[in-house]
Write an enzyme that holds these catalytic residues in place. Structure first.
Site, PDB file in Angstrom:
ATOM      1  N   TYR A 216      -8.874  -7.969   6.677  1.00  0.00           N
ATOM      2  CA  TYR A 216      -9.886  -7.304   5.844  1.00  0.00           C
ATOM      3  C   TYR A 216     -11.105  -8.216   5.680  1.00  0.00           C
ATOM      4  O   TYR A 216     -11.202  -9.262   6.312  1.00  0.00           O
ATOM      5  CB  TYR A 216      -9.246  -6.847   4.525  1.00  0.00           C
TER       6      TYR A 216
ATOM      7  N   HIS B 139      -7.442 -10.678  -1.974  1.00  0.00           N
ATOM      8  CA  HIS B 139      -6.873 -10.342  -0.657  1.00  0.00           C
ATOM      9  C   HIS B 139      -7.727 -11.014   0.418  1.00  0.00           C
ATOM     10  O   HIS B 139      -8.765 -10.495   0.813  1.00  0.00           O
ATOM     11  CB  HIS B 139      -6.845  -8.831  -0.478  1.00  0.00           C
TER      12      HIS B 139
ATOM     13  N   THR C 271       0.837  -1.208   0.000  1.00  0.00           N
ATOM     14  CA  THR C 271       0.000   0.000   0.000  1.00  0.00           C
ATOM     15  C   THR C 271       0.870   1.255   0.000  1.00  0.00           C
ATOM     16  O   THR C 271       1.779   1.380   0.811  1.00  0.00           O
ATOM     17  CB  THR C 271      -0.931  -0.043   1.229  1.00  0.00           C
TER      18      THR C 271
ATOM     19  N   ASN D 280      -4.877  -5.598  12.080  1.00  0.00           N
ATOM     20  CA  ASN D 280      -6.262  -5.124  12.056  1.00  0.00           C
ATOM     21  C   ASN D 280      -7.176  -5.895  13.000  1.00  0.00           C
ATOM     22  O   ASN D 280      -8.364  -6.064  12.745  1.00  0.00           O
ATOM     23  CB  ASN D 280      -6.809  -5.115  10.620  1.00  0.00           C
TER      24      ASN D 280
ATOM     25  N   ASN E 143      -4.842 -10.295   6.370  1.00  0.00           N
ATOM     26  CA  ASN E 143      -4.578  -9.050   7.101  1.00  0.00           C
ATOM     27  C   ASN E 143      -5.797  -8.366   7.722  1.00  0.00           C
ATOM     28  O   ASN E 143      -5.837  -7.142   7.867  1.00  0.00           O
ATOM     29  CB  ASN E 143      -3.825  -8.060   6.198  1.00  0.00           C
TER      30      ASN E 143
HETATM   31  C1  8OZ Z   1      -0.392  -1.076   5.093  1.00  0.00           C
HETATM   32  C2  8OZ Z   1      -1.173   0.050   5.181  1.00  0.00           C
HETATM   33  C3  8OZ Z   1      -2.482  -0.002   4.726  1.00  0.00           C
HETATM   34  C4  8OZ Z   1      -2.983  -1.161   4.197  1.00  0.00           C
HETATM   35  C5  8OZ Z   1      -2.436  -4.882   4.063  1.00  0.00           C
HETATM   36  C6  8OZ Z   1      -3.506  -3.513   2.429  1.00  0.00           C
HETATM   37  O1  8OZ Z   1      -1.861  -4.965   5.167  1.00  0.00           O
HETATM   38  C7  8OZ Z   1      -2.733  -3.555   3.492  1.00  0.00           C
HETATM   39  C8  8OZ Z   1      -2.192  -2.302   4.102  1.00  0.00           C
HETATM   40  C9  8OZ Z   1      -0.888  -2.245   4.558  1.00  0.00           C
HETATM   41  O2  8OZ Z   1      -2.760  -5.884   3.442  1.00  0.00           O
END
Ligand code: 8OZ
Length: 367
Positions: free
Chosen positions: A183, A178, A25, A238, A181
């Site tokens: 999401y 994806h 990112t 996250n 992480n």
């Molecule tokens: C760092 C900052 C914002 C998003 C991920 C898409 O960790 C990210 C991400 C990484 O997969």
């Protein structure tokens, strides 16, 4: 025994070496539109066997950070066309990462200022980035609303449409889902964030349902051999956690083994952090074995904190691809540096997220 410089087949993708640029990112796409400097940035790195773009939102709802790119409008796809053309002109291969952030968002980034969506209405204890008066600013994520079951087919459809846009319109060689992480898809997988009582919550089979429906729909849209998927079994990124990640992820990869994908991309340990997490043990060899024993033939891609000795050993011992993150930001000619045993530039953390050419397209090469 294979080396990092041997070509490899990943589904439909013939890769000239086993060195992959991980998705990274960079927050340099205002209005979700990749700029010309983005084409330069990726083309500079086209010696990689495969480039995976930064995570790219499949829809406005799927966006969770300021100035990340998208795949859902003409201007955005036109921006990506320049990127894929520049990479292909240099003989590279590039896939884009399909991203829905789920609850990792903020009302200011959502359509009509609405709440971000999630499997359950549980706030992620994590931050996102807004741009306030031109300055990137970290803020707490907003309280999400739980998706209704009747909204899920629309989300599956949106992933497939974005994948089709990426391959047919923007010229990507494939897509990466994806699933990592913390999401949306990872939120559904893990029981810390998924408290649903319908067909998408509870048992492992139910929690994996959305990710598998998305993967099948994307594979049907663009061709199974053009699809990779990224998973992070134990990352705390996250604010996700699962009470039993080993059986969960072994189930997931056994199901994926039926789909004839291009590659499986595994983040070992904490994303961007330690490869071992003391209170979150995980057996990655057992995961790969479960996949192979179920008939899975996709390339196996490993990631997280790989230095050269670790990467060489991984490939020697049977991993097919190694994805490098920060080393690729700091070293556009990373492949050459590895080949020649040259030192690697260090990454400048201050220019990772947001801004322009500085820390993006101006890292020095050996020449
Ligand atoms: C760092 C900052 C914002 C998003 C991920 C898409 O960790 C990210 C991400 C990484 O997969």
């Amino acid at each position: 025994m294979p080396t990092l410089f041997d070509p490899v087949q990943a589904g439909d993708l013939h890769l000239k070496n086993r060195i992959v640029m991980a998705p990274l990112t960079r927050n340099r796409s205002p209005n979700a539109i990749p700029r010309d400097i983005t084409a330069t940035y990726y083309a500079q790195r086209a010696d990689a066997g495969l480039l995976i773009t930064e995570a790219t939102a499949i829809s406005h709802q799927g966006q969770g950070y300021a100035d990340v790119p998208g795949l859902y409008g003409t201007e955005q796809l036109d921006g990506w066309k320049k990127v894929t053309a520049a990479v292909h002109a240099k003989g590279g291969k590039i896939v884009t990462q399909l991203w829905h952030v789920g609850r990792v968002s903020h009302t200011e980034l959502q359509p009509e200022g609405g709440a971000p969506v999630a499997p359950s209405a549980i706030t992620a204890k994590t931050k996102t980035v807004l741009i306030k008066d031109g300055v990137p600013t970290f803020v707490e994520t907003s309280h999400p609303r739980a998706l209704r079951a009747d909204e899920l087919p629309g989300i599956v459809h949106t992933y497939a449409a974005a994948a089709r846009n990426a391959v047919e319109t923007a010229g990507f060689d494939g897509v990466e889902i994806h699933g990592a992480n913390g999401y949306l898809l990872d939120q559904f997988l893990k029981d810390g964030s998924n408290h649903r009582t319908d067909d998408y919550g509870g048992s492992i089979e139910n929690r994996a349902r959305l990710l598998l429906e998305v993967t099948r729909a994307v594979a049907d849209a663009v061709g199974h051999g053009k699809v990779g998927i990224r998973l992070s079994p134990v990352t705390p990124a996250n604010d996700v956690v699962d009470s039993a990640p080993q059986p969960l992820f072994e189930y997931v990869v056994k199901q994926l083994a039926q789909l004839g994908l291009a590659y499986i991309h595994i983040i070992e340990g904490a994303t961007g952090g330690p490869r071992e997490i003391p209170d979150r043990p995980f057996d990655y060899d057992a995961l790969k074995q479960a996949y192979r024993e179920a008939g899975g033939r996709a390339a196996w891609m490993v990631n997280n904190g790989y230095d050269l000795p670790l990467a060489e050993t991984a490939v020697k011992e049977g991993d097919d691809l190694v994805a490098f993150g920060k080393p690729f930001i700091a070293n556009p000619d990373l492949v050459r540096r590895i080949r020649e045993g040259a030192p690697w530039n260090e990454v400048d953390k201050a220019t990772l997220y947001g801004g322009g050419e500085k820390g993006y397209t101006d890292y020095p090469t050996l020449d």
